[in-house]
Design an enzyme around this catalytic site. Structure first.
Site, PDB file in Angstrom:
ATOM      1  N   GLU A   1       0.808  -1.210   0.000  1.00 37.31           N
ATOM      2  CA  GLU A   1       0.000   0.000   0.000  1.00 37.31           C
ATOM      3  C   GLU A   1       0.849   1.272   0.000  1.00 37.31           C
ATOM      4  O   GLU A   1       0.582   2.206  -0.735  1.00 37.31           O
ATOM      5  CB  GLU A   1      -0.886  -0.019   1.255  1.00 37.31           C
ATOM      6  CG  GLU A   1      -1.598   1.274   1.506  1.00 37.31           C
ATOM      7  CD  GLU A   1      -3.082   1.151   1.261  1.00 37.31           C
ATOM      8  OE1 GLU A   1      -3.510   0.045   0.903  1.00 37.31           O
ATOM      9  OE2 GLU A   1      -3.780   2.156   1.399  1.00 37.31           O
ATOM     10  N   ASP A   2       1.896   1.287   0.809  1.00 39.64           N
ATOM     11  CA  ASP A   2       2.601   2.552   1.063  1.00 39.64           C
ATOM     12  C   ASP A   2       4.027   2.633   0.528  1.00 39.64           C
ATOM     13  O   ASP A   2       4.667   3.669   0.651  1.00 39.64           O
ATOM     14  CB  ASP A   2       2.665   2.829   2.576  1.00 39.64           C
ATOM     15  CG  ASP A   2       1.294   2.956   3.192  1.00 39.64           C
ATOM     16  OD1 ASP A   2       0.373   3.342   2.455  1.00 39.64           O
ATOM     17  OD2 ASP A   2       1.143   2.655   4.387  1.00 39.64           O
TER      18      ASP A   2
END
Ligand code: MN
Length: 743
Positions: free
Chosen positions: A93-94
């Site tokens: 996700e990051d």
């Protein structure tokens, strides 16, 4: 080569390694060498991927995944796969890492779980309908591998524990989501400790004052409480030891959230909540003696303290659906105080504290109705493509929050249903066909209707008939999501069948009229009869709810349909909103009684009867006229939100001497002369005209609707104030006339 050489400062490196070692300590010591290697690889990969990131609190970001992994290992009791996934849970996700990187290094299973975690990370970020759609996705993933949701819960728990540096509005949002979804999910999965902590943490942010207050009072009364607990436990300890039990006895404080709930429910102060704690007796007992041993302990406890027979709960013979096993009783302790005692074995305690994950460790491969049954039901719900996402969410939440009852089939098989489930719910629980054809039931050998609510311990036999069919009314009394979705599905199917007959009828009608069966012609009918869809139209035709004789005229060579003028639906686009708005002298504002209004055709809406002084707005009707509504008109919200472009600002100018009709509801004691006094004030004192009066009188109380002409709100207020002063009058209120005509 130094470990974590990519971390810039020595201080950071130290903290990170310290936390990592503490994680390793939390892992099951039976971790294989290969597992350890994988965990370490996940740790280093995550640490490097997150190396530039910091949390809001300023600490290195990697401390968060480490903490989540620790919760997963220690508080939920999951194994190496879940620990690896927890360490990597925010990478895709990051950071730059991709699912393929994960798959390449850790295999397909880990990649699948991380993928699930990534996809559901935004469940609550969007509007409600999307939320529901996302929620459905979350459950889809959950149904595939429960570890996804367990890691998600761990993630949420750590975020809740470390939320202090967040801005207030985010704290509130996260806290309410937690209460709304995560705590119930944790409960459903049997993670009691985590569920209570989530509730407490959530309350800490949403109800700061109360939370602090209760926490402080708990702290202040702590010493007195431990003295009491010691006194209570002492004789039990001696006796248990004498009888050869190896037991732990201790006082368990109740959560702040549950204390607060009790205060609210019973409407009492903190000081009056008697069960601020429970006594827990946890014994060592081999599997085959567990139940008998727990009852022996019960016998010892009740030798010393008198039990309340109504507060005995045996979740050992019949465990809760989420796996909870324990024996609860409430006894009269020293100083005449009721004390709850929970009796269980070490194994049961482990299950209760850490939930199903721990449970599986003990009951590998066993086929119990609890979680498996729940997951099966979720999968079934998800398979039903007919249900829309919001319905689905409602149905699902029903199942998440409700308490359970235990009922039996005629053969003595146990079924678990939510409280308030009916005979029909039970029928659907057994089989869809049984549900669809259910006409009644025998509960404990007594005949009851299908809507009959079942009680704990009922034995239920379903009676069916081939002729029976589900109908919409059934939805009013079934409460399980399974029954709801099956009924909705069947009703829809039946409707579709009936609709197909309607379609044939319409085709025949078109043929005799020599009208083509085209999309346009159908669309015109849908509009004309004001139905939702062609399917709806067909259904109504078959059900004889619309009259086909209304369609007759034909338009020349186009083989088009023509409908009677008067009922033909005006088409939205025909209103030249711009033109009307332009006429309002580019003022943007409609001045009622002002100069501009002279040229504009306006009327006062009958639904709210505005009078000068009211806050009002203008609404452009389909005829291009303007209706004036009060801004607090019951129709206003729907008009403004659905037809915003047709709304024009309006304002009163100097009121001319004109009377406006308004409604007053007057209630009071029905004594002699009260009517006289009212009409005296209205038409005598204030010289207002009354258009109509209708009076209802029951048991000495009268309620009257007065339609009165007033000039403006000031005059109306004066009238209301004056009426309220009258003897025998209890309330005077302006009312809105019921009228749903829009525009
Ligand atoms: Mn996270």
């Amino acid at each position: 080569m130094q470990l974590l050489e990519f971390i810039d400062t020595e201080a950071d490196r130290k903290v990170i390694l310290k936390e990592y070692r503490s994680l390793l300590k939390s892992c099951n010591p039976t971790l294989s060498k290969e597992d350890r290697k994988q965990v370490r690889m996940a740790f280093e990969m995550a640490a490097e991927a997150h190396k530039e990131m910091r949390r809001k609190s300023g600490e290195p970001y990697i401390l968060h995944p480490i903490a989540v992994a620790k919760i997963v290992a220690k508080e939920i009791g999951l194994g190496p796969t879940a620990i690896i996934c927890a360490l990597l849970h925010d990478t895709v996700e990051d950071t730059e890492l991709t699912i393929d990187d994960i798959k390449f290094n850790f295999g397909a299973k880990v990649a699948e779980i991380i993928d699930g975690l990534t996809k559901i990370s935004s469940v609550f970020d969007l509007k409600s309908s999307f939320q529901a759609e996302n929620f459905r996705k979350l459950l889809l993933t959950l149904a595939k591998d429960v570890r996804v949701i367990l890691i998600k819960i761990a993630d949420r728990l750590h975020n809740m524990r470390t939320m202090d540096s967040m801005p207030r509005h985010k704290q509130l949002k996260i806290a309410s989501e937690t209460m709304y979804l995560y705590a119930p999910l944790a409960h459903r999965l049997g993670l009691y400790a985590i569920k209570s902590e989530l509730e407490d943490l959530s309350m800490k942010y949403t109800e700061r004052e109360v939370y602090r207050d209760i926490a402080r009072k708990l702290q202040q009364t702590k010493r007195e409480r431990s003295r009491y607990i010691n006194e209570f436990v002492k004789p039990l300890n001696t006796e248990l030891e004498r009888q050869g039990f190896s037991a732990r006895i201790f006082g368990r404080p109740k959560s702040i959230f549950s204390i607060y709930n009790k205060m609210k429910k019973k409407n009492v102060d903190f000081e009056e909540v008697y069960d601020l704690f429970a006594i827990r007796v946890v014994i060592d007992s081999p599997p085959h003696k567990e139940k008998a041993d727990c009852w022996r302990v019960y016998s010892i406890v009740t030798d010393y303290y008198q039990p309340n027979p109504q507060r005995l709960r045996d979740w050992i013979s019949t465990p809760k659906a989420n796996g909870y096993e324990s024996l609860h009783t409430t006894v009269m302790g020293p100083k005449g105080r009721w004390v709850e005692v929970q009796i269980r074995t070490e194994r049961m305690d482990e299950v209760a504290e850490r939930g199903y994950a721990a449970h599986w460790k003990y009951k590998e491969g066993s086929n119990d109705i609890g979680l498996d049954g729940w997951l099966r039901r979720i999968r079934e719900l998800l398979k039903n493509p007919e249900s829309n996402a919001l319905d689905f969410m409602d149905d699902f939440k029903l199942n998440l929050f409700t308490k359970e009852i235990y009922v039996f089939t005629p053969n003595g098989d146990l079924k678990i249903l939510p409280v308030n489930a009916t005979a029909l719910d039970f029928a659907y629980e057994i089989h869809t066909d049984i549900g669809n054809h259910c006409i009644g039931a025998k509960v404990n050998h007594k005949l009851v209707p299908i809507s009959h609510q079942l009680n704990n311990g009922d034995q239920v036999e379903i009676i069916t008939s081939k002729k029976q069919k589900p109908n919409e009314d059934w939805l009013n009394f079934v409460i399980t999501s399974r029954a709801r979705s099956k009924i909705k599905h069947s009703v829809k199917e039946l409707r579709r069948k009936v609709a197909m007959q309607g379609k044939e009828m319409l085709e025949r009608k078109f043929k005799t009229l020599k009208v083509d069966f085209t999309h346009e012609n159908l669309h015109q009918l849908v509009e004309y009869f004001d139905v939702n869809s062609t399917l709806d139209l067909y259904y109504r035709i078959a059900a004889k709810k619309v009259n086909l004789t209304e369609i007759r005229a034909l338009k020349g060579p186009h083989r088009n349909i023509v409908l009677p003028e008067d009922k033909a639906k005006p088409v939205e686009q025909q209103i030249d909103v711009d033109k009307v708005k332009h006429t309002i002298k580019q003022n943007e504002e409609l001045l009622i009684f002002g100069e501009s209004s002279k040229k504009i055709n306006y009327q006062f809406a009958k639904c709210c009867n505005p009078i000068p002084g009211d806050d009002v707005f203008g609404f452009i009707t389909v005829n291009g006229a303007i209706k004036i509504h009060r801004t607090n008109c019951p129709n206003a919200i729907s008009l403004m939100s659905n037809y915003g472009y047709r709304v024009v600002k309006a304002r009163w100018t100097q009121a001319e001497q004109l009377a406006f009709l308004t409604g007053l509801k007057i209630t009071g004691l029905d004594d002699v002369g009260v009517m006289n006094r009212i009409t005296n004030v209205i038409s005598g004192e204030l010289r207002l005209n009354i258009r109509s009066i209708s009076i209802n009188s029951t048991d000495g109380i009268f309620e009257g609707d007065f339609m009165v002409y007033v000039n403006d709100t000031q005059e109306l207020e004066r009238l209301i104030a004056r009426l309220k002063e009258l003897k025998g009058i209890s309330a005077v209120a302006r009312f809105d006339v019921e009228d749903n005509s829009k525009g």
